[in-house]
Motif scaffolding. Structure first.
Motif, mmCIF file in Angstrom:
data_model
loop_
_atom_site.group_PDB
_atom_site.id
_atom_site.type_symbol
_atom_site.label_atom_id
_atom_site.label_comp_id
_atom_site.label_asym_id
_atom_site.label_seq_id
_atom_site.Cartn_x
_atom_site.Cartn_y
_atom_site.Cartn_z
ATOM 1 N N SER A 1 -11.678 -3.711 -0.460
ATOM 2 C CA SER A 1 -10.393 -4.158 -0.985
ATOM 3 C C SER A 1 -9.231 -3.525 -0.221
ATOM 4 N N ARG A 2 -9.344 -2.240 0.072
ATOM 5 C CA ARG A 2 -8.284 -1.546 0.804
ATOM 6 C C ARG A 2 -8.172 -2.040 2.240
ATOM 7 N N ALA B 1 -9.840 3.437 4.978
ATOM 8 C CA ALA B 1 -9.516 2.023 5.186
ATOM 9 C C ALA B 1 -8.554 1.871 6.368
ATOM 10 N N ARG B 2 -7.547 2.746 6.447
ATOM 11 C CA ARG B 2 -6.612 2.694 7.573
ATOM 12 C C ARG B 2 -7.304 3.033 8.888
ATOM 13 N N ALA C 1 -6.409 -5.273 2.145
ATOM 14 C CA ALA C 1 -4.987 -5.069 1.885
ATOM 15 C C ALA C 1 -4.250 -4.609 3.148
ATOM 16 N N VAL C 2 -4.866 -3.719 3.920
ATOM 17 C CA VAL C 2 -4.248 -3.245 5.158
ATOM 18 C C VAL C 2 -4.118 -4.408 6.148
ATOM 19 N N THR D 1 -9.980 7.206 0.341
ATOM 20 C CA THR D 1 -10.352 5.810 0.572
ATOM 21 C C THR D 1 -9.256 5.087 1.348
ATOM 22 N N LEU D 2 -8.002 5.357 1.032
ATOM 23 C CA LEU D 2 -6.899 4.751 1.774
ATOM 24 C C LEU D 2 -6.942 5.184 3.236
ATOM 25 N N LEU E 1 0.839 -1.184 0.000
ATOM 26 C CA LEU E 1 0.000 0.000 0.000
ATOM 27 C C LEU E 1 0.879 1.241 0.000
ATOM 28 N N GLU F 1 -14.014 -0.762 -3.378
ATOM 29 C CA GLU F 1 -12.650 -0.288 -3.178
ATOM 30 C C GLU F 1 -12.306 -0.241 -1.692
ATOM 31 N N MET F 2 -13.258 0.215 -0.878
ATOM 32 C CA MET F 2 -13.029 0.277 0.568
ATOM 33 C C MET F 2 -12.776 -1.124 1.124
#
Length: 114
Positions: free
Chosen positions: A72-73, A38-39, A76-77, A34-35, A4, A69-70
């Motif tokens: 997915s992020r 998500a974080r 990923a986190v 969005t990143l 990321l 997307e949220m």
């Protein structure tokens, strides 16, 4: 697994340092909202006392694309945290959350299902 992007100082403040506070994120398209969200979601998840806190979390967006997307992020986190962790208990919790993520309440404001 693709890494990321790193958070800027302001993004890190919003996502991590101020995760327990209410705030509004405003910026143009492609600036990392969005990143950051998500974080924030995963930061709050990791701070939760419950063993399985995903049921108590809700993330709402305006479009189906943004909800996907949220999700997915967030995944990923969590995967990145799992890969970095050396603590077996934390790895177990992260693995459980990754498995449970498809049922998480991440959807649009007008959706009746997650």
């Amino acid at each position: 697994m693709a890494r990321l992007p790193a958070l800027t100082l302001r993004q890190a403040e919003a996502a991590v340092a101020r995760a327990g506070e209410s705030l509004a994120l405003t910026s143009g398209a492609g600036c990392g909202k969005t990143l950051v969200l998500a974080r924030r979601f995963t930061e709050l998840l990791m701070r939760a006392d419950a063993d399985s806190p995903l049921d108590g979390f809700v993330a709402l967006t305006f479009t189906d694309k943004a909800a996907l997307e949220m999700r997915s992020r967030v995944r990923a986190v969590l995967l990145e945290a799992f890969a970095r962790s050396r603590d077996q208990e934390e790895r177990r919790r992260l693995a459980d959350w990754i498995t449970e993520l498809p049922a998480a309440h991440i959807s649009t404001i007008h959706s009746s299902v997650s």
